[in-house]
Design an enzyme around this catalytic site. Structure first.
Site, PDB file in Angstrom:
ATOM      1  N   SER A 143       0.827  -1.203   0.000  1.00 31.27           N
ATOM      2  CA  SER A 143       0.000   0.000   0.000  1.00 31.27           C
ATOM      3  C   SER A 143       0.862   1.254   0.000  1.00 31.27           C
ATOM      4  O   SER A 143       1.627   1.484  -0.922  1.00 31.27           O
ATOM      5  CB  SER A 143      -0.952  -0.034   1.202  1.00 31.27           C
ATOM      6  OG  SER A 143      -1.899   1.002   1.122  1.00 31.27           O
ATOM      7  N   ASP A 302      -2.227   6.201  -4.065  1.00 31.47           N
ATOM      8  CA  ASP A 302      -1.055   5.471  -3.587  1.00 31.47           C
ATOM      9  C   ASP A 302      -0.709   4.335  -4.556  1.00 31.47           C
ATOM     10  O   ASP A 302      -1.428   4.122  -5.542  1.00 31.47           O
ATOM     11  CB  ASP A 302      -1.278   4.974  -2.160  1.00 31.47           C
ATOM     12  CG  ASP A 302      -2.424   3.980  -2.033  1.00 31.47           C
ATOM     13  OD1 ASP A 302      -3.200   3.849  -2.991  1.00 31.47           O
ATOM     14  OD2 ASP A 302      -2.552   3.346  -0.972  1.00 31.47           O
ATOM     15  N   ASP A 304      -1.014   1.089  -4.786  1.00 31.87           N
ATOM     16  CA  ASP A 304      -2.009   0.082  -5.157  1.00 31.87           C
ATOM     17  C   ASP A 304      -3.367   0.696  -5.455  1.00 31.87           C
ATOM     18  O   ASP A 304      -4.347  -0.017  -5.650  1.00 31.87           O
ATOM     19  CB  ASP A 304      -2.131  -1.003  -4.082  1.00 31.87           C
ATOM     20  CG  ASP A 304      -2.486  -0.451  -2.720  1.00 31.87           C
ATOM     21  OD1 ASP A 304      -2.471   0.777  -2.547  1.00 31.87           O
ATOM     22  OD2 ASP A 304      -2.771  -1.256  -1.812  1.00 31.87           O
ATOM     23  N   ASP A 306      -5.736   2.233  -3.851  1.00 36.11           N
ATOM     24  CA  ASP A 306      -6.951   2.094  -3.049  1.00 36.11           C
ATOM     25  C   ASP A 306      -7.215   3.341  -2.205  1.00 36.11           C
ATOM     26  O   ASP A 306      -8.320   3.546  -1.721  1.00 36.11           O
ATOM     27  CB  ASP A 306      -6.917   0.833  -2.172  1.00 36.11           C
ATOM     28  CG  ASP A 306      -5.766   0.821  -1.177  1.00 36.11           C
ATOM     29  OD1 ASP A 306      -4.900   1.714  -1.223  1.00 36.11           O
ATOM     30  OD2 ASP A 306      -5.713  -0.124  -0.358  1.00 36.11           O
TER      31      ASP A 306
END
Length: 573
Positions: A143, A302, A304, A306
């Protein structure tokens, strides 16, 4: 075994291999050696996350293969191996390598794999599980953590993060694996020939894009107002670059400028300390470009994709970086206000217990049910699953203060692509009314009250640090304080004891939620929540002050911050 003995086992096993030199480098620092080998990397409800390197407490191919073998054992015993597993990975160091190792181990166990061969976002992985009806999913990502981290997240067949029962069983299977160095893995070309490995094509991307775009409430408003919108976007070297730009372009947003130095994947994330859209430093290059282009909105995702960060211009034409609570409340109020005419009476929204109490007021205003859950988007996903299983409730919106938002239930994790589209739409809608996003935010505060919030985290590394974090919460639980600074404690919600303790009466009432190591102090004029992070070596506290007067709320928060920091420092001495 001691950490020295465990290191020796690894040294004996890896002598003469390509990993020998890296292992020797680890041994040069006693502190690094201890932290790398003093324990096994934990597999929690969100999987594993840690520093990349050699050791039992590090992210490497051996800990990844062990976790995957445990996942395979769980699927073979309790899941549906014929349905297969979906795999995605982000742009971090070794993410593609760990994804391939994961696929090889699953295929060696006879479990089919559907894998993306390019970096894809977490929400796209969640969507893929539901679309292909796989029994599980894995995404390789850490993340928003610093560059030296990576992680391994497991998802269930509902598209949400791994249920507690499955994560507990996977942990048990991990503990039963004695030889971490000889876990069977099938070469991927062989797996593909045997029909066990299928690479996912762009057809699923197209379906995902269409479903996201279908969430747009007023596409006609975007077309009318998009030329007034001037957006700067940074994917922070991550997976959001393609999906965010594609969705906004499809909806007619042409004035979109991507920060050049942060556009393309780079596992070193050289332009930031950590690719975290919660941090102001991540906006430095974007603000510089925004001033050159005279842009009025900045979006940041970010690695990833999400989490979404947002910056908007205030009345002085200066950029203000919004908090996760501000973004979430702005979006939720917009969505509910635009959809309220179609409500049938069973709609609900979801927030985590540490998220702004303004959500409670907004939900009440629009007459929708509010469901509060523990921190972790898997718990929001569980509410969606529960409503589908029981036929009770219609999910409208969910969010966490940690910059995660969701509107469409075809994804069961936070989705920055959806959120980026919603922010752009809201900006267009308010512009059609002669209002900016900043003015709309101020309108919300003046309507519902000034909820001032702040997250205070203390990072403590290594074995000693983890022990201090756990001990701090334990000390507070052993004897609840009557005051935090000048703030009187009205009641304490102890989610580990599953009770709410009234400080004035001394009576405790049960809380109908699962156990969690969280303490929630209801204060006279605010709240103080403290918990150990589940994914980072942090002690996290959530502060909130409320008043109908802005200056009073800000003053109370400042006072609470001083008191909270002093308390946390004392607890972690």
């Amino acid at each position: 075994m001691t950490y020295q003995e465990t290191y020796q086992v690894w040294k004996d096993a890896l002598t003469g291999t390509e990993y020998e030199a890296e292992l020797a480098l680890t041994a040069k620092s006693t502190e690094t050696l201890q932290d790398s080998f003093y324990k096994e990397m934990e597999f929690g409800t969100a999987g594993m996350r840690g520093i990349i390197g050699m050791g039992t407490n590090r992210m490497n191919i051996f800990t990844v293969k062990r976790a995957t073998q445990a996942l395979a054992n769980n699927i073979l015993a309790h899941g549906d191996p014929t349905a297969g597993v979906a795999i995605a990975y982000d742009t971090r160091k070794n993410s593609d390598l760990f994804a391939r190792e994961t696929a090889g181990v699953l295929c060696a166990n006879g479990i089919s794999v559907f894998m993306y061969d390019t970096p894809h976002s977490v929400p796209q992985l969640s969507f893929t599980i539901l679309e292909l009806k796989t029994t599980a999913g894995v995404v390789i990502t850490a993340s928003h953590n610093p560059p030296e981290y990576n992680g391994y997240k497991v998802y269930g067949d509902d598209g949400g993060q791994c249920p507690v029962a499955d994560s507990d069983r996977i942990t048990q299977y991990i503990s039963q694996i004695d030889d971490i160095f000889h876990i069977e893995s099938m070469p991927l070309d062989e797996a593909e020939r045997k029909g066990l490995l299928t690479y996912i094509g762009k057809d699923l991307d197209e379906i995902y894009f269409k479903k996201v775009e279908a969430l747009c409430i007023h596409p006609e408003i975007i077309k009318q107002q998009a030329d007034k919108l001037n957006i700067i976007y940074t994917p922070l070297h991550g997976t959001g670059n393609i999906p965010v730009r594609r969705v906004l372009k499809d909806l007619g947003v042409d004035n979109l400028h991507v920060v050049p130095g942060q556009e393309h994947p780079d596992p070193a994330f050289p332009t930031v300390k950590a690719p975290n859209p919660e941090e102001r430093q991540c906006f430095d290059l974007a603000i510089e470009l925004a001033n050159q282009k005279d842009a009025n909105l900045i979006l940041a995702t970010d690695p990833d994709s999400d989490r979404l960060g947002v910056a908007i211009r205030n009345t002085e034409h200066e950029f203000v970086i919004l908090t996760g609570n501000q973004i979430g409340c702005l979006l939720m109020d917009y969505v509910l206000s635009q959809k309220q005419k179609t409500f049938s009476g069973d709609e609900f929204v979801v927030k985590s217990i540490v998220t702004s109490d303004m959500v409670d007021v907004i939900a009440k205003h629009y007459g929708v049910e509010l469901r509060s859950v523990f921190t972790g988007f898997k718990f929001i996903a569980e509410q969606i699953k529960l409503s589908e299983r029981t036929g009770k409730g219609k999910f409208i919106f969910g969010f966490e203060e940690s910059y995660g938002y969701l509107q469409g239930a075809f994804v069961r994790d936070k989705d920055a692509v959806q959120a980026a589209m919603m922010i752009a739409e809201a900006a267009c809608w308010y512009h059609s009314l002669g209002r900016t996003l900043y003015e709309a935010l101020i309108d919300i505060y003046e309507k519902y009250g000034w909820f001032e919030e702040l997250v205070v985290s203390k990072t403590l590394y290594g074995k000693e640090g983890i022990e201090k974090i756990q001990n701090a919460v334990r000390l507070l639980r052993d004897k609840y304080p009557e005051k935090i600074g000048d703030f009187h404690v009205i009641a304490v919600r102890d989610y580990l004891k599953q009770e709410r303790f009234d400080m004035s009466t001394g009576k405790a009432e049960p809380i109908d939620m699962e156990q969690s190591n969280v303490l929630y102090f209801e204060l006279d004029g605010g709240r103080f929540i403290i918990r150990p992070s589940g994914t980072e070596p942090k002690l996290k506290s959530y502060l909130s002050a409320f008043s109908m007067d802005r200056q009073q709320a800000e003053y109370q928060l400042d006072q609470l911050k001083v008191s909270a920091v002093n308390l946390i420092d004392k607890l972690t001495e």
